[in-house]
Design an enzyme around this catalytic site. Sequence first.
Site, PDB file in Angstrom:
ATOM      1  N   ARG A  14     -14.483  12.343  11.229  1.00 48.63           N
ATOM      2  CA  ARG A  14     -13.939  11.269  10.403  1.00 48.63           C
ATOM      3  C   ARG A  14     -13.436  11.789   9.047  1.00 48.63           C
ATOM      4  NH1 ARG A  14     -17.099   5.761   9.129  1.00 48.63           N
ATOM      5  NH2 ARG A  14     -17.409   5.924  11.356  1.00 48.63           N
ATOM      6  N   HIS A  31      -7.475  -6.316  -0.685  1.00 51.51           N
ATOM      7  CA  HIS A  31      -8.653  -6.482   0.173  1.00 51.51           C
ATOM      8  C   HIS A  31      -8.993  -7.975   0.244  1.00 51.51           C
ATOM      9  CE1 HIS A  31     -12.361  -5.308   2.166  1.00 51.51           C
ATOM     10  NE2 HIS A  31     -12.960  -6.228   1.443  1.00 51.51           N
ATOM     11  N   LEU A  50      -8.220   6.837   2.480  1.00 49.14           N
ATOM     12  CA  LEU A  50      -7.465   7.935   1.859  1.00 49.14           C
ATOM     13  C   LEU A  50      -8.375   8.779   0.980  1.00 49.14           C
ATOM     14  CD1 LEU A  50      -4.235   5.940   1.010  1.00 49.14           C
ATOM     15  CD2 LEU A  50      -4.681   7.441   2.971  1.00 49.14           C
ATOM     16  N   ASN A 103       1.851  -8.981   4.299  1.00 49.60           N
ATOM     17  CA  ASN A 103       1.883  -8.584   2.879  1.00 49.60           C
ATOM     18  C   ASN A 103       3.109  -7.711   2.600  1.00 49.60           C
ATOM     19  OD1 ASN A 103      -0.556  -9.537   1.245  1.00 49.60           O
ATOM     20  ND2 ASN A 103      -1.497  -8.893   3.163  1.00 49.60           N
ATOM     21  N   ASN A 162      -4.490  -1.325  -3.635  1.00 43.73           N
ATOM     22  CA  ASN A 162      -4.887  -1.810  -2.305  1.00 43.73           C
ATOM     23  C   ASN A 162      -5.233  -3.290  -2.392  1.00 43.73           C
ATOM     24  OD1 ASN A 162      -5.953  -1.704   0.449  1.00 43.73           O
ATOM     25  ND2 ASN A 162      -7.984  -1.828  -0.489  1.00 43.73           N
ATOM     26  N   ASP A 170      -9.437   4.610  -5.622  1.00 44.09           N
ATOM     27  CA  ASP A 170     -10.104   5.824  -6.114  1.00 44.09           C
ATOM     28  C   ASP A 170     -10.751   6.516  -4.917  1.00 44.09           C
ATOM     29  OD1 ASP A 170     -12.382   4.406  -5.498  1.00 44.09           O
ATOM     30  OD2 ASP A 170     -13.107   4.235  -7.576  1.00 44.09           O
ATOM     31  N   GLY A 196       1.801  -6.937   8.923  1.00 40.55           N
ATOM     32  CA  GLY A 196       2.761  -6.677   7.843  1.00 40.55           C
ATOM     33  C   GLY A 196       3.201  -7.907   7.065  1.00 40.55           C
ATOM     34  N   GLU A 220      -2.905 -14.124  -0.868  1.00 34.86           N
ATOM     35  CA  GLU A 220      -2.639 -12.681  -0.854  1.00 34.86           C
ATOM     36  C   GLU A 220      -1.200 -12.357  -1.224  1.00 34.86           C
ATOM     37  OE1 GLU A 220      -3.867 -10.283   2.441  1.00 34.86           O
ATOM     38  OE2 GLU A 220      -5.809 -11.245   2.588  1.00 34.86           O
ATOM     39  N   GLY A 253     -13.689   6.196  -3.685  1.00 39.26           N
ATOM     40  CA  GLY A 253     -14.611   5.389  -2.899  1.00 39.26           C
ATOM     41  C   GLY A 253     -13.853   4.430  -1.993  1.00 39.26           C
TER      42      GLY A 253
END
Length: 212
Positions: A73, A121, A105, A21, A119, A158, A19, A191, A160
């Site tokens: 999954r 990454h 998601l 971020n 998000n 999105d 946590g 970040e 993907g």
Amino acid sequence: MNPKKMKLTKIMVLVSGSGMNLQALIDAERSGKLRNGTITAVISDHPQAFAIERARRAGIPVFVEVPQEELSRAERNLELSNRILERAQSMNINGIILAGFLSILQGPLVSAFFGKMINIHPSLLPKFGGNGMYGMKVHQAVLEAGEKESGCTVHFVDNGINTGTIILQRKVPVLSGDSPGDLAERIRHEEYSAIVNASVILIKIVNRGAVV
Ligand code: GAR
């Protein structure tokens, strides 16, 4: 308009790990950097995530939503996404930030928050993203590929995995003799400001009611 006079923009933050971020976002809200954005709820998909403790210390309602392991999954991702959507709708959430969230998601949640869910990454997407690429695995792969630079990316979510429109990136050099941990640490420092700056962009988009 003076941010103090604007209606609050309710943000939900999704977490799975330590946590840090999330902490950067909490600190940013406290110092007024998130404008009218307010972290209204935190959801963890992992009951032991230290991020839960950070949310509690900050007085933010936190919910643990564990994926149902007995499902396939695809079913598991959809079922978890639907629970998150229910929470978001019941709390009138305007925007969602994935801050080190490792579940994938899908479905109506992604459509409902298209252009309003971001998000972070830890690589320079489109490199080193996709299924199974998270945390230390990303940095290991970057080193094995002999990359000269790496960094972090904040992008819209999105359907993907790490394929949504990129909002911003930060670069760091890869130094000779780096371990995955060294690289992770160098990227982490980037970040925190990346997630805060991208969140301000998200909040502005939500304020305008814009769809991207
Ligand atoms: C961060 O490095 C973030 O970029 C990464 O997980 C870490 C979470 O750290 N996210 C991913 O790998 C997503 N694919 P934190 O819990 O201390 O913020």
